[in-house]
Write a protein that holds these residues in place. Structure first.
Motif, PDB file in Angstrom:
ATOM      1  N   ASP A  91      31.828  35.231  42.147  1.00  0.00           N
ATOM      2  CA  ASP A  91      33.193  35.251  42.670  1.00  0.00           C
ATOM      3  C   ASP A  91      34.191  34.792  41.606  1.00  0.00           C
ATOM      4  O   ASP A  91      35.239  35.407  41.433  1.00  0.00           O
ATOM      5  N   GLN A 107      34.833  37.525  39.205  1.00  0.00           N
ATOM      6  CA  GLN A 107      35.698  38.577  39.743  1.00  0.00           C
ATOM      7  C   GLN A 107      37.165  38.172  39.664  1.00  0.00           C
ATOM      8  O   GLN A 107      38.023  39.003  39.385  1.00  0.00           O
ATOM      9  N   TRP A 108      37.469  36.894  39.903  1.00  0.00           N
ATOM     10  CA  TRP A 108      38.853  36.422  39.735  1.00  0.00           C
ATOM     11  C   TRP A 108      39.251  36.518  38.264  1.00  0.00           C
ATOM     12  O   TRP A 108      40.363  36.949  37.934  1.00  0.00           O
ATOM     13  N   GLU A 164      39.781  41.278  39.400  1.00  0.00           N
ATOM     14  CA  GLU A 164      39.359  42.184  40.464  1.00  0.00           C
ATOM     15  C   GLU A 164      39.995  41.793  41.785  1.00  0.00           C
ATOM     16  O   GLU A 164      40.096  42.610  42.691  1.00  0.00           O
ATOM     17  N   TYR A 165      40.383  40.533  41.912  1.00  0.00           N
ATOM     18  CA  TYR A 165      41.122  40.053  43.078  1.00  0.00           C
ATOM     19  C   TYR A 165      42.554  39.821  42.633  1.00  0.00           C
ATOM     20  O   TYR A 165      42.805  39.380  41.519  1.00  0.00           O
ATOM     21  N   ARG A 166      43.483  40.076  43.513  1.00  0.00           N
ATOM     22  CA  ARG A 166      44.888  39.824  43.201  1.00  0.00           C
ATOM     23  C   ARG A 166      45.584  39.268  44.417  1.00  0.00           C
ATOM     24  O   ARG A 166      45.313  39.672  45.531  1.00  0.00           O
TER      25      ARG A 166
END
Length: 61
Positions: A36, A39-40, A44-46
């Motif tokens: 996770d 991914q930040w 990939e996360y916004r």
């Protein structure tokens, strides 16, 4: 008798007891926590921005 609340790991959806016995909560393991985090880091996360241009908002301060 007390019941322990369980939640789903945000990464792999495994059941995770919510308590001190789960040091990586809400994740089931350090592996899921690091996936996770990666991914930040890879954006990939916004977090959505509402309104106009955030740079213009900073200029007005």
């Amino acid at each position: 008798m007390t019941t322990t609340r369980t939640i789903a790991c945000p990464q792999c959806k495994a059941a995770v007891p919510w308590g001190p016995q789960s040091p990586y909560r809400p994740f089931c393991s350090e592996r899921c926590r690091l996936i996770d985090l990666g991914q930040w880091a890879n954006e990939e996360y916004r977090v959505p921005v509402s309104g106009g241009d955030p740079m213009k908002e900073l200029d007005s301060l």
